[in-house]
Scaffold this motif. Sequence first.
Motif, PDB file in Angstrom:
ATOM      1  N   TYR A 112       1.007  -0.881   0.011  1.00 49.33           N
ATOM      2  CA  TYR A 112      -0.428  -0.050   0.369  1.00 49.33           C
ATOM      3  C   TYR A 112       1.140   1.168  -0.246  1.00 49.33           C
ATOM      4  CZ  TYR A 112      -3.780   3.268   1.075  1.00 49.33           C
ATOM      5  OH  TYR A 112      -4.362   4.736   1.028  1.00 49.33           O
ATOM      6  N   LEU A 113       1.902   1.414   0.758  1.00 48.58           N
ATOM      7  CA  LEU A 113       2.355   2.660   1.070  1.00 48.58           C
ATOM      8  C   LEU A 113       3.713   2.744  -0.125  1.00 48.58           C
ATOM      9  CD1 LEU A 113       2.692   2.994   4.740  1.00 48.58           C
ATOM     10  CD2 LEU A 113       1.005   4.218   3.565  1.00 48.58           C
ATOM     11  N   PHE A 114       4.784   1.839  -0.514  1.00 45.26           N
ATOM     12  CA  PHE A 114       5.673   1.988  -1.291  1.00 45.26           C
ATOM     13  C   PHE A 114       6.113   1.177  -2.434  1.00 45.26           C
ATOM     14  CE2 PHE A 114       6.964   1.195   3.987  1.00 45.26           C
ATOM     15  CZ  PHE A 114       7.557   2.120   3.734  1.00 45.26           C
ATOM     16  N   SER A 115       4.570   0.621  -3.174  1.00 42.37           N
ATOM     17  CA  SER A 115       4.473   0.195  -3.804  1.00 42.37           C
ATOM     18  C   SER A 115       3.478   0.405  -5.078  1.00 42.37           C
ATOM     19  CB  SER A 115       3.954  -1.760  -4.133  1.00 42.37           C
ATOM     20  OG  SER A 115       5.068  -2.104  -3.421  1.00 42.37           O
ATOM     21  N   THR A 116       2.835   1.806  -4.704  1.00 40.90           N
ATOM     22  CA  THR A 116       2.094   2.006  -5.157  1.00 40.90           C
ATOM     23  C   THR A 116       2.508   3.851  -5.576  1.00 40.90           C
ATOM     24  OG1 THR A 116       0.388   2.768  -3.939  1.00 40.90           O
ATOM     25  CG2 THR A 116       0.184   0.681  -4.625  1.00 40.90           C
ATOM     26  N   VAL A 117       1.829   4.515  -6.489  1.00 40.83           N
ATOM     27  CA  VAL A 117       2.492   5.989  -6.732  1.00 40.83           C
ATOM     28  C   VAL A 117       1.718   6.506  -5.601  1.00 40.83           C
ATOM     29  CG1 VAL A 117       2.443   7.960  -8.202  1.00 40.83           C
ATOM     30  CG2 VAL A 117       3.318   6.478  -8.706  1.00 40.83           C
ATOM     31  N   SER A 118       0.673   7.018  -5.307  1.00 38.69           N
ATOM     32  CA  SER A 118      -0.106   7.189  -4.326  1.00 38.69           C
ATOM     33  C   SER A 118       0.439   7.138  -2.330  1.00 38.69           C
ATOM     34  CB  SER A 118      -1.525   7.274  -4.352  1.00 38.69           C
ATOM     35  OG  SER A 118      -2.348   6.063  -3.668  1.00 38.69           O
ATOM     36  N   GLY A 119       0.686   6.269  -2.028  1.00 38.52           N
ATOM     37  CA  GLY A 119       1.410   5.490  -1.708  1.00 38.52           C
ATOM     38  C   GLY A 119       2.549   5.806  -1.255  1.00 38.52           C
ATOM     39  N   GLY A 120       3.341   6.278  -1.864  1.00 38.46           N
ATOM     40  CA  GLY A 120       4.875   6.295  -2.502  1.00 38.46           C
ATOM     41  C   GLY A 120       4.936   7.901  -2.313  1.00 38.46           C
ATOM     42  N   ALA A 121       4.224   8.634  -2.148  1.00 36.69           N
ATOM     43  CA  ALA A 121       3.631  10.296  -2.542  1.00 36.69           C
ATOM     44  C   ALA A 121       3.355  10.137  -1.582  1.00 36.69           C
ATOM     45  CB  ALA A 121       2.708  10.279  -3.390  1.00 36.69           C
ATOM     46  N   ARG A 122       2.367   9.993   0.023  1.00 34.08           N
ATOM     47  CA  ARG A 122       1.712  10.200   0.770  1.00 34.08           C
ATOM     48  C   ARG A 122       2.842   9.960   2.070  1.00 34.08           C
ATOM     49  NH1 ARG A 122      -4.015   6.605  -0.131  1.00 34.08           N
ATOM     50  NH2 ARG A 122      -4.464   8.423  -1.191  1.00 34.08           N
ATOM     51  N   THR A 123       3.686   8.778   1.939  1.00 33.45           N
ATOM     52  CA  THR A 123       5.333   8.210   2.395  1.00 33.45           C
ATOM     53  C   THR A 123       6.128   9.747   1.950  1.00 33.45           C
ATOM     54  OG1 THR A 123       4.653   5.955   2.412  1.00 33.45           O
ATOM     55  CG2 THR A 123       6.059   6.277   3.244  1.00 33.45           C
ATOM     56  N   ALA A 124       6.679   9.984   1.329  1.00 37.92           N
ATOM     57  CA  ALA A 124       7.274  10.825   1.220  1.00 37.92           C
ATOM     58  C   ALA A 124       6.704  12.233   1.990  1.00 37.92           C
ATOM     59  CB  ALA A 124       7.675  10.866  -0.890  1.00 37.92           C
ATOM     60  N   ALA A 125       5.762  12.424   2.329  1.00 38.73           N
ATOM     61  CA  ALA A 125       5.075  14.076   2.897  1.00 38.73           C
ATOM     62  C   ALA A 125       5.425  13.563   3.665  1.00 38.73           C
ATOM     63  CB  ALA A 125       4.184  14.154   2.286  1.00 38.73           C
ATOM     64  N   VAL A 126       4.869  12.697   4.341  1.00 36.72           N
ATOM     65  CA  VAL A 126       5.301  12.340   5.816  1.00 36.72           C
ATOM     66  C   VAL A 126       7.268  12.677   6.296  1.00 36.72           C
ATOM     67  CG1 VAL A 126       5.191  10.686   7.864  1.00 36.72           C
ATOM     68  CG2 VAL A 126       3.040  11.431   6.358  1.00 36.72           C
ATOM     69  N   ALA A 127       7.663  11.318   5.367  1.00 34.40           N
ATOM     70  CA  ALA A 127       9.256  11.630   5.413  1.00 34.40           C
ATOM     71  C   ALA A 127       9.349  13.456   5.433  1.00 34.40           C
ATOM     72  CB  ALA A 127       9.665  10.794   4.837  1.00 34.40           C
ATOM     73  N   LEU A 128       8.972  13.938   4.639  1.00 37.40           N
ATOM     74  CA  LEU A 128       9.440  15.503   4.499  1.00 37.40           C
ATOM     75  C   LEU A 128       9.379  16.045   5.502  1.00 37.40           C
ATOM     76  CD1 LEU A 128       8.916  16.005   0.760  1.00 37.40           C
ATOM     77  CD2 LEU A 128      11.260  16.248   1.591  1.00 37.40           C
ATOM     78  N   VAL A 129       7.548  16.199   5.934  1.00 39.87           N
ATOM     79  CA  VAL A 129       7.715  17.339   6.859  1.00 39.87           C
ATOM     80  C   VAL A 129       8.367  16.495   8.453  1.00 39.87           C
ATOM     81  CG1 VAL A 129       5.739  17.297   8.681  1.00 39.87           C
ATOM     82  CG2 VAL A 129       5.512  17.046   6.251  1.00 39.87           C
ATOM     83  N   ALA A 130       9.020  15.431   9.014  1.00 38.58           N
ATOM     84  CA  ALA A 130       9.949  15.571   9.585  1.00 38.58           C
ATOM     85  C   ALA A 130      11.508  16.358   9.089  1.00 38.58           C
ATOM     86  CB  ALA A 130       9.914  13.735   9.491  1.00 38.58           C
ATOM     87  N   LEU A 131      11.817  15.682   8.512  1.00 37.71           N
ATOM     88  CA  LEU A 131      13.223  16.308   7.511  1.00 37.71           C
ATOM     89  C   LEU A 131      12.913  17.902   8.077  1.00 37.71           C
ATOM     90  CD1 LEU A 131      16.250  16.953   6.425  1.00 37.71           C
ATOM     91  CD2 LEU A 131      14.769  16.993   4.317  1.00 37.71           C
ATOM     92  N   ALA A 132      11.900  18.512   7.346  1.00 34.50           N
ATOM     93  CA  ALA A 132      11.425  19.757   8.005  1.00 34.50           C
ATOM     94  C   ALA A 132      10.997  20.568   9.357  1.00 34.50           C
ATOM     95  CB  ALA A 132      10.430  20.560   6.900  1.00 34.50           C
TER      96      ALA A 132
END
Length: 306
Positions: A112-132
């Motif tokens: 769900y989170l790593f094998s689809t574009v939408s799931g990967g984008a949502r995961t990246a969004a959370v990771a980028l907020v953590a980086l910010a």
Amino acid sequence: LGGAPLQGSPLAHAGWMRVALSAVWYTALFFFGGGLLCALVVRSRPGPANWLLAGEGTDAVAPGGRPETALRRIWRRTRAAGWVAVAAGVGLALAQTQDAAGSLSWHAIDAYLFSTVSGGARTAAVALVALAALLAGRARRLAAVALVAALAALAVGGHANAASPRAIALLSNWLHVVAAAIWVGGIEQIAATWGPAISRLALPERQRVMTDVLQRFGRVALPAAETVVGAGLLNAFVELGSVNELWSTGYGRVLMVKMAFVGLLLVASYAHAFVLRPRLTRPSGRDVATERWHWRLLFSEPPVAV
């Protein structure tokens, strides 16, 4: 995924949990984003929270104490909101995985989170907020870049990525959420900073908050609000395709409710910024009832935004 049962309502199963986590995610994200982005775009003295104080130096009007103490408290609260957004984003991703796949096994998470574009984008969004949030202490410009990238990832992970023309849908959706973070997040920051303290200030100090903080923010808030409305209307046109889908589809009906709340925000903002505040900032502007309505309208906006 994996034969998970279909659901006919977004509130089915643990739907209320997803709605609650979404509310926390966006509220904290916009509060963090408003503090971070307004620190860069609202013209003020150097420092991440100086735009929220009235006046300069030791003579500045600060909520509940010395200006230096207030500035540190405001920025700690802003960074904490970033980490709250990260926690809510992780919880929301797991809740969505559980709902879609029926479990939280590694296979389900990967699918769900790593094998689809939408799931990967949502995961990246959370990771980028953590980086910010991590960078916000010492490298605020880099933190702002990470946050803006997170908002772009949100657009990729949402409805806009399935619309046509996709490039226009993604660009307008990204502009929509960036402008909303500045406008709504800035209002949230002002309300959190001055809401508990404004009644304890003398009239000259309250007027300084109006002229220094609110008017300074208004020069950024007005174009941001216009961008929210313009990009939002373009999003609706691209993603719905026809006007009758506003009332003939579930997505359209929810969008109309959202548009109604944005309309309330616009009316409240116009009333306190362009009708009431000009009266109150004149030399003869002492009017208790008018001022009471001014602050009520301003501080009512964050709940409406949520």
